[in-house]
Design a protein around this motif. Structure first.
Motif, PDB file in Angstrom:
ATOM      1  N   ALA A  70     -80.227 -85.279  26.352  1.00 54.68           N
ATOM      2  CA  ALA A  70     -79.425 -85.765  27.478  1.00 54.68           C
ATOM      3  C   ALA A  70     -79.501 -84.763  28.615  1.00 54.68           C
ATOM      4  O   ALA A  70     -79.818 -83.591  28.397  1.00 54.68           O
ATOM      5  CB  ALA A  70     -77.975 -85.970  27.061  1.00 54.68           C
ATOM      6  N   THR A 110     -77.697 -83.885  32.775  1.00 56.57           N
ATOM      7  CA  THR A 110     -76.795 -84.207  33.868  1.00 56.57           C
ATOM      8  C   THR A 110     -77.230 -83.453  35.111  1.00 56.57           C
ATOM      9  O   THR A 110     -77.790 -82.360  35.012  1.00 56.57           O
ATOM     10  CB  THR A 110     -75.337 -83.859  33.506  1.00 56.57           C
ATOM     11  OG1 THR A 110     -74.482 -84.118  34.623  1.00 56.57           O
ATOM     12  CG2 THR A 110     -75.194 -82.387  33.135  1.00 56.57           C
ATOM     13  N   THR A 163     -76.625 -88.988  35.014  1.00 53.91           N
ATOM     14  CA  THR A 163     -76.913 -88.573  33.640  1.00 53.91           C
ATOM     15  C   THR A 163     -78.068 -89.400  33.093  1.00 53.91           C
ATOM     16  O   THR A 163     -78.360 -90.503  33.597  1.00 53.91           O
ATOM     17  CB  THR A 163     -75.695 -88.740  32.721  1.00 53.91           C
ATOM     18  OG1 THR A 163     -75.265 -90.112  32.771  1.00 53.91           O
ATOM     19  CG2 THR A 163     -74.547 -87.849  33.149  1.00 53.91           C
ATOM     20  N   TYR A 200     -80.211 -90.227  29.160  1.00 53.40           N
ATOM     21  CA  TYR A 200     -80.171 -90.044  27.719  1.00 53.40           C
ATOM     22  C   TYR A 200     -81.471 -90.501  27.067  1.00 53.40           C
ATOM     23  O   TYR A 200     -82.115 -91.443  27.527  1.00 53.40           O
ATOM     24  CB  TYR A 200     -79.012 -90.849  27.122  1.00 53.40           C
ATOM     25  CG  TYR A 200     -77.671 -90.432  27.637  1.00 53.40           C
ATOM     26  CD1 TYR A 200     -77.107 -91.059  28.748  1.00 53.40           C
ATOM     27  CD2 TYR A 200     -76.963 -89.394  27.037  1.00 53.40           C
ATOM     28  CE1 TYR A 200     -75.881 -90.658  29.243  1.00 53.40           C
ATOM     29  CE2 TYR A 200     -75.733 -88.989  27.523  1.00 53.40           C
ATOM     30  CZ  TYR A 200     -75.202 -89.625  28.627  1.00 53.40           C
ATOM     31  OH  TYR A 200     -73.979 -89.224  29.116  1.00 53.40           O
ATOM     32  N   LYS A 239     -78.612 -93.031  23.186  1.00 56.36           N
ATOM     33  CA  LYS A 239     -77.949 -93.823  24.222  1.00 56.36           C
ATOM     34  C   LYS A 239     -76.860 -94.688  23.612  1.00 56.36           C
ATOM     35  O   LYS A 239     -77.068 -95.348  22.595  1.00 56.36           O
ATOM     36  CB  LYS A 239     -78.986 -94.688  24.942  1.00 56.36           C
ATOM     37  CG  LYS A 239     -78.551 -95.201  26.294  1.00 56.36           C
ATOM     38  CD  LYS A 239     -79.718 -95.887  26.981  1.00 56.36           C
ATOM     39  CE  LYS A 239     -80.857 -94.940  27.281  1.00 56.36           C
ATOM     40  NZ  LYS A 239     -81.978 -95.587  27.992  1.00 56.36           N
TER      41      LYS A 239
END
Length: 124
Positions: free
Chosen positions: A49, A51, A58, A60, A65
């Protein structure tokens, strides 16, 4: 320079939850993009992941997910990885990483700084 320290790993039953923390030093932390990666025994490290600098973007891996969520509190210099519905295949050492670009990044080569990792074990 940014130093990263992960915590929150441990042993959990399948279906359980853990929250990993990545605590960072450095006044410029709030400008860094942060990623989570993991490495299972005998496998290469893989993206989990990411950010961007303010948590507004974000991304994933397909495998996590809907089960994992990354968030950050810049005032605390901390990024979190909330992991729900854990599966035995989530067992790995989890690493957080930082890069100065500020955006979400998926590749290891994009990251400049790495933590030492925290072990997550999921019992079936």
């Amino acid at each position: 320079q940014v130093q990263l320290i992960e915590s929150g790993g441990g042993l959990v039953q399948a279906g359980g939850s853990l929250r990993l923390s990545c605590a960072a030093s450095g006044r410029t932390f709030r400008t860094y993009g942060i990623g989570w990666f993991r490495q299972a025994p005998g496998k290469e490290r893989e993206f989990v992941a990411a950010t961007n600098w303010n948590g507004g973007s974000t991304f994933y891996a397909d495998s996590v997910k809907g089960r994992f969520a990354v968030s950050r509190v810049n005032d605390w210099n901390t990024v979190y990885l909330q992991m729900n519905s854990l599966k035995p295949e989530d067992k790995a050492v989890y690493y957080c990483a930082a890069h100065g670009g500020g955006h979400t990044a998926l590749a290891e080569v994009d990251y400049d700084y790495w933590g030492q990792g925290t072990q997550v074990t999921v019992a079936s």
